[in-house]
Structures are given as structure tokens and as C-alpha cells.
Design an enzyme around this catalytic site. Structure first.
Site, PDB file in Angstrom:
ATOM      1  N   TYR A   1     -32.728  -1.136 -52.307  1.00  0.00           N
ATOM      2  CA  TYR A   1     -32.378   0.285 -52.473  1.00  0.00           C
ATOM      3  C   TYR A   1     -31.016   0.630 -51.870  1.00  0.00           C
ATOM      4  CZ  TYR A   1     -34.538   0.843 -47.818  1.00  0.00           C
ATOM      5  OH  TYR A   1     -34.852   0.729 -46.498  1.00  0.00           O
TER       6      TYR A   1
ATOM      7  N   GLY B   1     -36.390  -7.951 -51.711  1.00  0.00           N
ATOM      8  CA  GLY B   1     -37.496  -7.058 -52.051  1.00  0.00           C
ATOM      9  C   GLY B   1     -38.543  -7.197 -50.957  1.00  0.00           C
TER      10      GLY B   1
HETATM   11  C1  LIG Z   1     -43.161  -2.297 -47.262  1.00  0.00           C
HETATM   12  C2  LIG Z   1     -41.839  -2.981 -47.228  1.00  0.00           C
HETATM   13  C3  LIG Z   1     -41.089  -2.803 -48.468  1.00  0.00           C
HETATM   14  C4  LIG Z   1     -39.775  -2.821 -48.561  1.00  0.00           C
HETATM   15  C5  LIG Z   1     -38.905  -2.978 -47.389  1.00  0.00           C
HETATM   16  C6  LIG Z   1     -37.514  -2.560 -47.681  1.00  0.00           C
HETATM   17  C7  LIG Z   1     -36.581  -2.410 -46.722  1.00  0.00           C
HETATM   18  C8  LIG Z   1     -36.795  -2.666 -45.347  1.00  0.00           C
HETATM   19  C9  LIG Z   1     -35.826  -2.405 -44.447  1.00  0.00           C
HETATM   20  C10 LIG Z   1     -36.016  -2.593 -43.015  1.00  0.00           C
HETATM   21  O1  LIG Z   1     -35.096  -2.383 -42.280  1.00  0.00           O
HETATM   22  S1  LIG Z   1     -37.518  -3.159 -42.431  1.00  0.00           S
HETATM   23  C11 LIG Z   1     -37.254  -3.510 -40.693  1.00  0.00           C
HETATM   24  C12 LIG Z   1     -38.016  -2.591 -39.878  1.00  0.00           C
HETATM   25  N1  LIG Z   1     -37.970  -3.045 -38.493  1.00  0.00           N
HETATM   26  C13 LIG Z   1     -37.714  -2.207 -37.480  1.00  0.00           C
HETATM   27  O2  LIG Z   1     -37.527  -1.018 -37.659  1.00  0.00           O
HETATM   28  C14 LIG Z   1     -37.672  -2.854 -36.131  1.00  0.00           C
HETATM   29  C15 LIG Z   1     -36.933  -2.039 -35.091  1.00  0.00           C
HETATM   30  N2  LIG Z   1     -37.415  -0.661 -35.030  1.00  0.00           N
HETATM   31  C16 LIG Z   1     -37.508   0.057 -33.860  1.00  0.00           C
HETATM   32  O3  LIG Z   1     -37.215  -0.411 -32.779  1.00  0.00           O
HETATM   33  C17 LIG Z   1     -37.967   1.509 -33.957  1.00  0.00           C
HETATM   34  O4  LIG Z   1     -38.832   1.670 -35.031  1.00  0.00           O
HETATM   35  C18 LIG Z   1     -36.746   2.478 -34.132  1.00  0.00           C
HETATM   36  C19 LIG Z   1     -35.957   2.190 -35.388  1.00  0.00           C
HETATM   37  C20 LIG Z   1     -37.304   3.925 -34.171  1.00  0.00           C
HETATM   38  C21 LIG Z   1     -35.788   2.367 -32.946  1.00  0.00           C
HETATM   39  O5  LIG Z   1     -36.453   2.392 -31.721  1.00  0.00           O
HETATM   40  P1  LIG Z   1     -35.810   3.228 -30.481  1.00  0.00           P
HETATM   41  O6  LIG Z   1     -36.725   2.985 -29.318  1.00  0.00           O
HETATM   42  O7  LIG Z   1     -34.401   2.947 -30.314  1.00  0.00           O
HETATM   43  O8  LIG Z   1     -35.894   4.717 -30.984  1.00  0.00           O
HETATM   44  P2  LIG Z   1     -36.857   5.922 -30.580  1.00  0.00           P
HETATM   45  O9  LIG Z   1     -38.286   5.554 -30.651  1.00  0.00           O
HETATM   46  O10 LIG Z   1     -36.338   6.477 -29.290  1.00  0.00           O
HETATM   47  O11 LIG Z   1     -36.558   6.960 -31.771  1.00  0.00           O
HETATM   48  C22 LIG Z   1     -35.235   7.429 -32.029  1.00  0.00           C
HETATM   49  C23 LIG Z   1     -35.352   8.732 -32.802  1.00  0.00           C
HETATM   50  O12 LIG Z   1     -36.025   8.491 -34.040  1.00  0.00           O
HETATM   51  C24 LIG Z   1     -37.201   9.317 -34.132  1.00  0.00           C
HETATM   52  N3  LIG Z   1     -38.273   8.600 -34.800  1.00  0.00           N
HETATM   53  C25 LIG Z   1     -38.797   7.422 -34.455  1.00  0.00           C
HETATM   54  N4  LIG Z   1     -39.784   7.090 -35.289  1.00  0.00           N
HETATM   55  C26 LIG Z   1     -39.903   8.089 -36.177  1.00  0.00           C
HETATM   56  C27 LIG Z   1     -40.764   8.324 -37.287  1.00  0.00           C
HETATM   57  N5  LIG Z   1     -41.691   7.429 -37.675  1.00  0.00           N
HETATM   58  N6  LIG Z   1     -40.596   9.450 -37.995  1.00  0.00           N
HETATM   59  C28 LIG Z   1     -39.645  10.354 -37.648  1.00  0.00           C
HETATM   60  N7  LIG Z   1     -38.777  10.189 -36.596  1.00  0.00           N
HETATM   61  C29 LIG Z   1     -38.932   9.067 -35.877  1.00  0.00           C
HETATM   62  C30 LIG Z   1     -37.561   9.590 -32.677  1.00  0.00           C
HETATM   63  O13 LIG Z   1     -38.379  10.741 -32.571  1.00  0.00           O
HETATM   64  C31 LIG Z   1     -36.183   9.767 -32.047  1.00  0.00           C
HETATM   65  O14 LIG Z   1     -35.629  11.017 -32.375  1.00  0.00           O
HETATM   66  P3  LIG Z   1     -35.664  12.249 -31.308  1.00  0.00           P
HETATM   67  O15 LIG Z   1     -34.986  11.760 -30.073  1.00  0.00           O
HETATM   68  O16 LIG Z   1     -37.119  12.546 -31.071  1.00  0.00           O
HETATM   69  O17 LIG Z   1     -34.951  13.350 -31.989  1.00  0.00           O
HETATM   70  N1  LIG Z   2     -39.455  -7.373 -44.791  1.00  0.00           N
HETATM   71  C1  LIG Z   2     -39.026  -6.762 -45.894  1.00  0.00           C
HETATM   72  O1  LIG Z   2     -39.785  -6.498 -46.835  1.00  0.00           O
HETATM   73  C2  LIG Z   2     -37.588  -6.402 -46.022  1.00  0.00           C
HETATM   74  C3  LIG Z   2     -36.697  -6.547 -44.970  1.00  0.00           C
HETATM   75  N2  LIG Z   2     -35.377  -6.239 -45.171  1.00  0.00           N
HETATM   76  C4  LIG Z   2     -34.401  -6.498 -44.117  1.00  0.00           C
HETATM   77  O2  LIG Z   2     -34.660  -7.752 -43.547  1.00  0.00           O
HETATM   78  C5  LIG Z   2     -34.218  -7.760 -42.197  1.00  0.00           C
HETATM   79  C6  LIG Z   2     -35.320  -8.245 -41.293  1.00  0.00           C
HETATM   80  O3  LIG Z   2     -36.415  -7.341 -41.336  1.00  0.00           O
HETATM   81  P1  LIG Z   2     -37.906  -7.803 -40.964  1.00  0.00           P
HETATM   82  O4  LIG Z   2     -37.882  -9.196 -40.489  1.00  0.00           O
HETATM   83  O5  LIG Z   2     -38.771  -7.421 -42.074  1.00  0.00           O
HETATM   84  O6  LIG Z   2     -38.249  -6.795 -39.760  1.00  0.00           O
HETATM   85  P2  LIG Z   2     -38.288  -7.008 -38.168  1.00  0.00           P
HETATM   86  O7  LIG Z   2     -38.640  -5.682 -37.611  1.00  0.00           O
HETATM   87  O8  LIG Z   2     -39.130  -8.173 -37.822  1.00  0.00           O
HETATM   88  O9  LIG Z   2     -36.789  -7.373 -37.800  1.00  0.00           O
HETATM   89  C7  LIG Z   2     -35.847  -6.487 -37.295  1.00  0.00           C
HETATM   90  C8  LIG Z   2     -35.179  -7.143 -36.108  1.00  0.00           C
HETATM   91  O10 LIG Z   2     -34.076  -6.331 -35.684  1.00  0.00           O
HETATM   92  C9  LIG Z   2     -34.023  -6.360 -34.275  1.00  0.00           C
HETATM   93  N3  LIG Z   2     -33.390  -5.129 -33.813  1.00  0.00           N
HETATM   94  C10 LIG Z   2     -33.780  -3.853 -34.048  1.00  0.00           C
HETATM   95  N4  LIG Z   2     -32.976  -2.989 -33.412  1.00  0.00           N
HETATM   96  C11 LIG Z   2     -32.030  -3.729 -32.790  1.00  0.00           C
HETATM   97  C12 LIG Z   2     -30.923  -3.414 -31.984  1.00  0.00           C
HETATM   98  N5  LIG Z   2     -30.607  -2.154 -31.674  1.00  0.00           N
HETATM   99  N6  LIG Z   2     -30.146  -4.427 -31.514  1.00  0.00           N
HETATM  100  C13 LIG Z   2     -30.448  -5.719 -31.806  1.00  0.00           C
HETATM  101  N7  LIG Z   2     -31.485  -6.078 -32.577  1.00  0.00           N
HETATM  102  C14 LIG Z   2     -32.278  -5.091 -33.050  1.00  0.00           C
HETATM  103  C15 LIG Z   2     -35.483  -6.444 -33.814  1.00  0.00           C
HETATM  104  O11 LIG Z   2     -35.587  -7.080 -32.546  1.00  0.00           O
HETATM  105  P3  LIG Z   2     -35.743  -6.265 -31.164  1.00  0.00           P
HETATM  106  O12 LIG Z   2     -36.855  -5.309 -31.343  1.00  0.00           O
HETATM  107  O13 LIG Z   2     -35.970  -7.356 -30.158  1.00  0.00           O
HETATM  108  O14 LIG Z   2     -34.418  -5.597 -30.916  1.00  0.00           O
HETATM  109  C16 LIG Z   2     -36.098  -7.309 -34.913  1.00  0.00           C
HETATM  110  O15 LIG Z   2     -36.104  -8.659 -34.510  1.00  0.00           O
HETATM  111  C17 LIG Z   2     -33.730  -6.349 -41.906  1.00  0.00           C
HETATM  112  O16 LIG Z   2     -32.342  -6.269 -42.095  1.00  0.00           O
HETATM  113  C18 LIG Z   2     -34.437  -5.529 -42.952  1.00  0.00           C
HETATM  114  O17 LIG Z   2     -33.719  -4.348 -43.258  1.00  0.00           O
HETATM  115  C19 LIG Z   2     -34.917  -5.744 -46.348  1.00  0.00           C
HETATM  116  C20 LIG Z   2     -35.756  -5.563 -47.386  1.00  0.00           C
HETATM  117  C21 LIG Z   2     -37.156  -5.904 -47.320  1.00  0.00           C
END
Ligand SMILES: CC/C=C\C/C=C\C=C\C(=O)SCCNC(=O)CCNC(=O)[C@H](O)C(C)(C)COP(=O)(O)OP(=O)(O)OC[C@H]1O[C@@H](n2cnc3c(N)ncnc32)[C@H](O)[C@@H]1OP(=O)(O)O
Ligand SMILES: NC(=O)C1=CN([C@@H]2O[C@H](COP(=O)(O)OP(=O)(O)OC[C@H]3O[C@@H](n4cnc5c(N)ncnc54)[C@H](OP(=O)(O)O)[C@@H]3O)[C@@H](O)[C@H]2O)C=CC1
Length: 336
Positions: free
Chosen positions: A200, A242
């Protein structure tokens, strides 16, 4: 609030909660806690899990994988390490990184280093690169994989929620890429840079707007640098995955598990991708077998993107008997 309205609002909240609970339990029963569900056509497309490149393809090469402690980054680290690379994994949670590093090193016999780094902080990134230079020297392979994301209606996003996601995804990728790029240029050393985005990034998507915006920015960054920094020996490529089941992605994007069936139904290959499959692709793109590849955007999604895009793709559900009727109706039409 009058009593009757209060009671009906509590009942509505309870009903919502109950609905989500039943949905989650039925998903759990269907698939177990980790099992993959798939459509029948998935039998045509079995995932191969072993490393694709010849062993030793990454001997004497150093690879940095951000977010390498979990999910897809972990799988990429395992594959590169198996192929001979010395890997460095970097993210915020040092304990998670160290556990992954030890597990992979003990399986492959190649050292994996764990370095703590929050990619949102440019100073932390610079210190992380100092640490990497001291440990292994500047890397030959850089995979910008770290990301943050969650589904949320845009009207519910706070400024800090927007900033958090765009800082991790766009600014984090830029800080890592620019810091390493500058030092590599100074040292006259070329490298392969790979960014993991998402399908996306191209189309945009509601409910993940900060992620979509930031990933689109990452793609612009990588395409631009592919044009500008080829002269320094750097290649820049992008993989758009994906859906691939990881705890990080699925817990934040499909918390009840309800979305997964819809995703699988629309994927022409009938299944999710696997971490090992994307790890093989990332290894190829980062290897010298791909030394002519730069500025490429590789969609790796089992066909999901085109399936979502085609206006008439829903006609897949029309049966042969229904087609006979439809064809007869169309043939009967004369003129406009
Ligand atoms: C099903 C899959 C299909 C397709 C996938 C396609 C794409 C995938 C892309 C990806 O990137 S997947 C990877 C996902 N992995 C992660 O997100 C791992 C790391 N994530 C995190 O650490 C947390 O989730 C984070 C992103 C929120 C960051 O953590 P951090 O501790 O730095 O932030 P805070 O918890 O302090 O939150 C900051 C800020 O955001 C608001 N917030 C947090 N969660 C939500 C929520 N669910 N909904 C709305 N808002 C949220 C939180 O309230 C804070 O804002 P305020 O200070 O309250 O204003
Ligand atoms: N799984 C899926 O279906 C898809 C994934 N992607 C992409 O693939 C990649 C991997 O995702 P996926 O393995 O699924 O998810 P994960 O959540 O396992 O991976 C995300 C990683 O990012 C690290 N990370 C998050 N915030 C920070 C930060 N501030 N500094 C350094 N590292 C950070 C986390 O480690 P830590 O918490 O230790 O910081 C974690 O290891 C991402 O770029 C995601 O957007 C894209 C499309 C689909």
C-alpha cells in the site's frame, strides 16, 4: 443520560466486546495459535523454506538488519547468516536482539552481533554506526526493515501517533541510510541498501495512513538515491511484501484474526507468504548475483495487489452455469 439510554449503551458495548471475543475464539479454534490457513489453490504454490543461494554467497560480507530481532528481519538475518554473512541486528529491545543473535549464531556458526538503537534518534543512529564500525567495519549490506504500525481511523490519530510511525518508518530509514551512506562514501566502499515497504505504499490505504505515507516516502528516498549514489558504488532496492504472519504485524493490524480470511480469499496464490520466502528474496537482492539491480521496486505478495486493483476480479465467484446465463444475456444485446 437517562437510565434506558445508559442501559442500552452498556448493552451495545457488551455486544461489541462479545462479538470480538467470539470472533477471536473461532479464529483460534480454526487455526490454533500459530497455524496458517489457506485456500485450496495454495496447493499449487508450496512455499520452499530452504536457502536458495549457493552456500558461502555472503562469505566475508557484513550485513546490518534493522529490526532484525523479530519477524521478517529475524528470518532475513537467519538466511544471510546461513549463507556466510556476519550480521548485526539493531533495534530498541536489546534482550530480544541478544536472544535472536545467540540462537542464529549457534545454528549457523557465524557471529551475529546485537546493537541497541532507536532509529528515530539520529544521535543514537550515529553511535550505533560507531559501534558497528568497531565490531565489524562498515557493512556491505544494509536492510532497513524496522517499522511501527497499527490500524486506526485517521480521525482518532493524535499528533504523537502520527509522529511516532512516521519517525520510525521514514525518518528512521533516512537516518540509518544517510549515516551509513556518508561514511561508506568517505571510505570509498560500495554497499547494497534494501528497504522493506508494503504494497500500500503505492496505492495508499485507509486506516494505516501514517504507515502508508511514511512507506511512500521511503520508496521516494530509495529511488532518488539509486539515481544519485550509483556513482559511489551503492545500490538501492525496495521489496513490498504482502501479508506474512508475524506477531508484530498481525497483533497490530488484525488483532481479532477476522481480517485474515478476507486477505487469503483475495490472494490469487491462496495463502500468506512465509518469512523464509521473503528472506530468500532479500538475500538475492542484497547479493552480488543482483549487482545490476538498482532502483527496483519488487512486489512480493502472492498477487494480492492486482487482485485488489482489478475492477472485475470479483467475477471469480461466478459459476460456469451463471456464466452461461450471463453470456446469453450479453450476446442477445444488439446495438448501443
Ligand atoms: C495483517 C498484516 C497485513 C499486512 C501488513 C502490511 C503492512 C505492515 C506494515 C508494518 O509495519 S507491520 C510491523 C508492525 N510492527 C510494529 O509496529 C512493531 C513496533 N511497534 C511499536 O513499538 C508500537 O506499536 C508503536 C508503533 C506504537 C511504537 O511504540 P512507542 O512505545 O514508541 O509508542 P507509544 O505506545 O508511546 O505510542 C505513541 C503514540 O501513538 C499512540 N498509539 C499507540 N497505539 C495506538 C493505537 N493502537 N491506536 C491509536 N493510537 C495509538 C499512543 O497513544 C501515543 O500517542 P499519544 O502520546 O497518546 O498522543
Ligand atoms: N508482516 C507483514 O505482513 C508485513 C510486514 N511489512 C514490513 O516488514 C517489516 C518487518 O515487519 P514484521 O517483521 O512483520 O514486524 P515486527 O514488528 O516483527 O518488526 C518490526 C521491527 O522493528 C523494530 N523497531 C520498531 N521500532 C523501532 C525503532 N524505533 N528503532 C529501531 N527498531 C525499531 C522492532 O524491534 P524493537 O521493538 O526491538 O525496536 C521490530 O523488530 C516492516 O518494515 C514492515 O513494515 C510490510 C508488509 C507486510
Amino acid at each position: 443520560m437517562p437510565d434506558t439510554r445508559k442501559r442500552s449503551s452498556i448493552w451495545l458495548q457488551f455486544k461489541d466486546f462479545f462479538f470480538v471475543l467470539v470472533l477471536s475464539l473461532s479464529q483460534f479454534r480454526l487455526h490454533g495459535s500459530t497455524g496458517l490457513r489457506s485456500g485450496s489453490q495454495a496447493n499449487f504454490f508450496p512455499p520452499l523454506e530452504d536457502a536458495m543461494l549457493p552456500s558461502g554467497s555472503f562469505n566475508n560480507r557484513m550485513a546490518l538488519i534493522t529490526g532484525g530481532g523479530t519477524g521478517l528481519g529475524r528470518a532475513m538475518t537467519a538466511t544471510l547468516s546461513q549463507l556466510g554473512a556476519q550480521c548485526i541486528i539493531a533495534s530498541r529491545k536489546l534482550d530480544v536482539l541478544q536472544r535472536t543473535a545467540e540462537e542464529i549464531s549457534s545454528q549457523t556458526g557465524n557471529k551475529v552481533h546485537a546493537v541497541q538503537c532507536d532509529v528515530r534518534d539520529p544521535q543514537a543512529v550515529s553511535q550505533c554506526v560507531d559501534q558497528i564500525e568497531a565490531l565489524t567495519g562498515l557493512p556491505d549490506v544494509i536492510i532497513n526493515n524496522a517499522a511501527g504500525n497499527f490500524v486506526c481511523p485517521s480521525e482518532r490519530l493524535s499528533p504523537n501517533a502520527w509522529k511516532t510511525i512516521t519517525d520510525i518508518v521514514l525518518n528512521g530509514t533516512a537516518f540509518v541510510t544517510l549515516e551509513l551512506g556518508k561514511r561508506l562514501i568517505q571510505n570509498q566502499k560500495g554497499a547494497s541498501f534494501l528497504a522493506i515497504t508494503t504494497i500500500y505504499a503505492e496505492s495508499g490505504s485507509g486506516f494505516v495512513v501514517p504507515s502508508a505515507s511514511a512507506k511512500a516516502g521511503v520508496e521516494a528516498l530509495y529511488k532518488s538515491l539509486a539515481a544519485e549514489w550509483g556513482r559511489y558504488g551503492h545500490r538501492f532496492n525496495i521489496i513490498q511484501p504482502g501479508p506474512i504472519r508475524t506477531k508484530g504485524a498481525f497483533s497490530r493490524l488484525d488483532p481479532t484474526g477476522a481480517f485474515e480470511k478476507a486477505m487469503i480469499d483475495r490472494i490469487p496464490t491462496g495463502r500468506l507468504g512465509t518469512p523464509a520466502e521473503i528472506a530468500n528474496l532479500a538475500a538475492y537482492v542484497s547479493s552480488n548475483y543482483a549487482s545490476w539491480m538498482s532502483g527496483a521496486v519488487i512486489r512480493f505478495d502472492g498477487g494480492e495487489y492486482v487482485s485488489l486493483a482489478g475492477e472485475f476480479n470479483e467475477l471469480r465467484s461466478v459459476t460456469p452455469d451463471q456464466w452461461k446465463l450471463l453470456e446469453a444475456m450479453i450476446r442477445k444485446t444488439k446495438g448501443s
